[in-house]
Motif scaffolding. Structure first.
Motif, PDB file in Angstrom:
ATOM      1  N   GLU A 134       0.839  -1.199   0.000  1.00  9.58           N
ATOM      2  CA  GLU A 134       0.000   0.000   0.000  1.00  9.58           C
ATOM      3  C   GLU A 134       0.874   1.249   0.000  1.00  9.58           C
ATOM      4  OE1 GLU A 134      -2.982   0.260   2.953  1.00  9.58           O
ATOM      5  OE2 GLU A 134      -4.149  -1.431   2.203  1.00  9.58           O
ATOM      6  N   LYS A 176      -8.358   6.770  -7.709  1.00  9.31           N
ATOM      7  CA  LYS A 176      -9.205   5.629  -7.355  1.00  9.31           C
ATOM      8  C   LYS A 176      -8.375   4.352  -7.489  1.00  9.31           C
ATOM      9  CE  LYS A 176     -13.710   7.549  -8.694  1.00  9.31           C
ATOM     10  NZ  LYS A 176     -13.234   8.926  -8.949  1.00  9.31           N
ATOM     11  N   VAL A 177      -8.543   3.441  -6.553  1.00 11.01           N
ATOM     12  CA  VAL A 177      -7.813   2.173  -6.558  1.00 11.01           C
ATOM     13  C   VAL A 177      -8.772   1.060  -6.956  1.00 11.01           C
ATOM     14  CG1 VAL A 177      -6.455   0.545  -5.187  1.00 11.01           C
ATOM     15  CG2 VAL A 177      -6.280   3.004  -4.738  1.00 11.01           C
ATOM     16  N   THR A 178      -8.454   0.377  -8.025  1.00  9.63           N
ATOM     17  CA  THR A 178      -9.333  -0.686  -8.529  1.00  9.63           C
ATOM     18  C   THR A 178      -8.996  -2.054  -7.950  1.00  9.63           C
ATOM     19  OG1 THR A 178      -7.905  -0.960 -10.464  1.00  9.63           O
ATOM     20  CG2 THR A 178      -9.780   0.534 -10.683  1.00  9.63           C
ATOM     21  N   ASP A 179      -7.815  -2.183  -7.364  1.00 10.63           N
ATOM     22  CA  ASP A 179      -7.417  -3.444  -6.740  1.00 10.63           C
ATOM     23  C   ASP A 179      -8.002  -3.483  -5.331  1.00 10.63           C
ATOM     24  OD1 ASP A 179      -5.981  -5.442  -5.285  1.00 10.63           O
ATOM     25  OD2 ASP A 179      -4.402  -5.385  -6.820  1.00 10.63           O
ATOM     26  N   GLU A 180      -8.906  -4.426  -5.077  1.00  6.33           N
ATOM     27  CA  GLU A 180      -9.592  -4.513  -3.791  1.00  6.33           C
ATOM     28  C   GLU A 180      -8.614  -4.681  -2.622  1.00  6.33           C
ATOM     29  OE1 GLU A 180     -12.906  -4.238  -2.770  1.00  6.33           O
ATOM     30  OE2 GLU A 180     -13.040  -3.316  -4.747  1.00  6.33           O
ATOM     31  N   ASP A 181      -7.544  -5.405  -2.858  1.00  5.59           N
ATOM     32  CA  ASP A 181      -6.585  -5.655  -1.781  1.00  5.59           C
ATOM     33  C   ASP A 181      -5.841  -4.394  -1.356  1.00  5.59           C
ATOM     34  OD1 ASP A 181      -7.203  -8.367  -1.750  1.00  5.59           O
ATOM     35  OD2 ASP A 181      -5.709  -8.826  -3.295  1.00  5.59           O
ATOM     36  N   LYS A 195      -7.236  -1.143  -1.735  1.00  7.46           N
ATOM     37  CA  LYS A 195      -8.160  -0.007  -1.799  1.00  7.46           C
ATOM     38  C   LYS A 195      -7.989   0.971  -0.637  1.00  7.46           C
ATOM     39  CE  LYS A 195     -12.037  -2.244   0.609  1.00  7.46           C
ATOM     40  NZ  LYS A 195     -13.462  -2.604   0.502  1.00  7.46           N
ATOM     41  N   GLU A 248      -7.152   5.975   1.543  1.00 11.79           N
ATOM     42  CA  GLU A 248      -8.209   6.371   2.460  1.00 11.79           C
ATOM     43  C   GLU A 248      -7.639   7.297   3.524  1.00 11.79           C
ATOM     44  OE1 GLU A 248     -10.096   2.994   4.154  1.00 11.79           O
ATOM     45  OE2 GLU A 248     -11.386   2.635   2.421  1.00 11.79           O
TER      46      GLU A 248
END
Length: 302
Positions: free
Chosen positions: A55, A275-280, A282, A286
């Motif tokens: 991240e 925007k982050v498209t990878d769920e892992d 995301k 934030e």
């Protein structure tokens, strides 16, 4: 120096993978009789093993892209940062790079991001001419500092007498100092700037303010033991007009803390519609407030 070694290494890896392109199953990056490994497999493995660091790596890559659109880092600015690092680290510079598996180009990439973040953080900070002048009047030029640290006061007094009798400071530091980081360098702590003076324990900082170049302190007691301190060199303090730009920058920096920097970075990422498209991954962008809301919502659902 800073906190960036692992994230920087990962960022380089992720950046390389991001440029591979290809089909969703990924491109083959290693082969064997037992089967191939694709870039996507490696990417998934890295996420599994280095979640939080991944991240942070994503943050660094995206921040560099977004901030580079708005702020410019010149080659001169980058070279000045490298020179500052070399001056501070001295003979340890190459060892420093090797310790973290970096070459100078990789180090420059890190420094470029740091400069971009700095420019973003300082963009909205205002200072008056009177504030800058007052800061200049209190500002102290860089000093080259050495010290010997021992546990017992009697030992410190013994070494102080040997120095008074003409024995070599560096030799005594290598043989007696319990500070391993400086002992092997003859007690040298390198060049210390105005802000750096305050990073030492209070007793040490106070002693630096009283010593003259070439003078050796009496044993100074701190929580670490007894210090014998020597200022070996001091740079000249230029005129106010010569140093005004530097003083303005340093004063602005003193008004920006970690929280203010993070707030500014969050604003820049929001303005860039990241925007982050990878769920892992995301949660990488934030804000603390958004994370708190999500956690509260999850608790309510339970």
């Amino acid at each position: 120096m800073k906190k960036w070694v692992l994230p920087l290494s990962l960022a380089a890896g992720v950046l390389a993978l991001s440029g591979c392109g290809g089909a969703s199953e990924g491109n083959v990056i290693a082969t064997s009789k037992a089967g191939d490994v694709t870039d996507m497999e490696l990417y998934a493995e890295m996420k599994d093993k280095f979640g939080p660091q991944m991240e942070q790596a994503l943050q660094e890559i995206m921040q560099k892209k977004v901030l580079s659109e708005k702020y410019e880092i010149t080659d001169e600015e980058l070279e000045n940062e490298v020179k500052t690092a070399k001056d501070q680290l001295g003979d340890q510079y190459e060892m420093f790079l090797a310790q973290y598996g970096l070459d100078e180009d990789g180090f420059k990439e890190f420094l470029k991001l740091e400069l971009l973040r700095e420019k973003a953080a300082l963009a909205d900070v205002k200072v008056t001419d009177d504030e800058v002048k007052k800061y200049y009047d209190e500002w102290q030029p860089e000093i080259n500092v050495s010290h010997i640290l021992v546990e017992e006061e009697a030992k410190a007094k013994e070494l102080k007498q040997k120095l008074a009798d003409g024995e070599d400071f560096a030799k005594l530091a290598k043989e007696n100092s319990t500070d391993p980081g400086s002992a092997e360098n003859g007690g040298s702590l390198g060049w210390i700037d105005n802000a750096g003076r305050t990073q030492f324990v209070p007793e040490f900082t106070e002693a630096l303010g009283k010593l003259k170049v070439g003078e050796v302190s009496e044993p100074i007691k701190s929580d670490y033991g007894y210090h014998i301190i020597k200022i070996t060199e001091q740079k000249e303090k230029g005129s106010f007009n010569e140093l005004k730009d530097q003083m303005t920058k340093e004063l602005k920096e003193s008004k920006v803390d970690t929280e203010a920097l993070q707030t500014k970075l969050d604003e820049e990422m929001k303005a860039a519609d990241v925007k982050v498209t990878d769920e892992d991954l995301k949660g990488a962008f934030e804000t603390e407030e958004e994370t708190t809301k999500e956690n509260d919502a999850a608790k309510e659902e339970k």
